[in-house]
Design a protein around this motif. Structure first.
Motif, PDB file in Angstrom:
ATOM      1  N   SER A  43       7.974  -7.765 -11.149  1.00 58.81           N
ATOM      2  CA  SER A  43       7.128  -8.289 -12.222  1.00 58.81           C
ATOM      3  C   SER A  43       6.591  -7.101 -13.019  1.00 58.81           C
ATOM      4  CB  SER A  43       5.956  -9.085 -11.634  1.00 58.81           C
ATOM      5  OG  SER A  43       5.085  -8.206 -10.923  1.00 58.81           O
ATOM      6  N   ILE A  44       6.051  -7.377 -14.175  1.00 64.26           N
ATOM      7  CA  ILE A  44       5.459  -6.305 -14.990  1.00 64.26           C
ATOM      8  C   ILE A  44       4.331  -5.633 -14.216  1.00 64.26           C
ATOM      9  CG2 ILE A  44       4.134  -5.799 -17.095  1.00 64.26           C
ATOM     10  CD1 ILE A  44       7.114  -6.314 -17.591  1.00 64.26           C
ATOM     11  N   LYS A  45       3.528  -6.429 -13.529  1.00 67.12           N
ATOM     12  CA  LYS A  45       2.412  -5.883 -12.744  1.00 67.12           C
ATOM     13  C   LYS A  45       2.929  -4.916 -11.674  1.00 67.12           C
ATOM     14  CE  LYS A  45      -1.513  -7.340  -9.924  1.00 67.12           C
ATOM     15  NZ  LYS A  45      -2.247  -8.472  -9.377  1.00 67.12           N
ATOM     16  N   CYS A  58       5.778   3.190 -17.683  1.00 60.93           N
ATOM     17  CA  CYS A  58       6.708   2.142 -17.248  1.00 60.93           C
ATOM     18  C   CYS A  58       7.830   1.903 -18.258  1.00 60.93           C
ATOM     19  CB  CYS A  58       5.983   0.848 -16.918  1.00 60.93           C
ATOM     20  SG  CYS A  58       5.167   0.062 -18.284  1.00 60.93           S
ATOM     21  N   SER A  59       7.655   2.348 -19.481  1.00 60.87           N
ATOM     22  CA  SER A  59       8.694   2.141 -20.491  1.00 60.87           C
ATOM     23  C   SER A  59       9.990   2.867 -20.144  1.00 60.87           C
ATOM     24  CB  SER A  59       8.207   2.576 -21.871  1.00 60.87           C
ATOM     25  OG  SER A  59       8.009   3.981 -21.910  1.00 60.87           O
ATOM     26  N   LEU A  62      12.392   0.537 -18.735  1.00 60.45           N
ATOM     27  CA  LEU A  62      12.810  -0.567 -19.592  1.00 60.45           C
ATOM     28  C   LEU A  62      13.734  -0.133 -20.727  1.00 60.45           C
ATOM     29  CD1 LEU A  62       9.333  -2.325 -19.873  1.00 60.45           C
ATOM     30  CD2 LEU A  62      11.214  -2.892 -18.314  1.00 60.45           C
TER      31      LEU A  62
END
Length: 69
Positions: A43-45, A58-59, A62
């Motif tokens: 998840s994003i979290k 975090c990018s 992605l």
């Protein structure tokens, strides 16, 4: 490259074992393993927790490979 492979790459750059990173990110070792081998997507979290533990944005997990252009 998949998110899990990118996470593994960053973890190994820092000479961390899965157990160490999992503890730092407050997730189970099994869950981290599942993410790294592509059995599940975080998840994003969770991705944010892993990123914080690794000291990266975090990018980076992605972004598409620059080679694919």
């Amino acid at each position: 490259m998949e998110i899990g492979k990118k996470i593994r790459e960053e973890r190994k750059k820092r000479n961390l074992q899965q157990q160490e990173l999992a503890k730092m990110a407050d997730i189970s070792n099994t869950y981290l393993s599942d993410i790294e081998v592509g059995r599940t997507t975080p998840s994003i979290k969770t991705l944010m927790k892993i990123s914080k533990a690794l000291g990266v944005d975090c990018s980076i997990f992605l972004d598409e490979d620059k080679e694919k252009g």
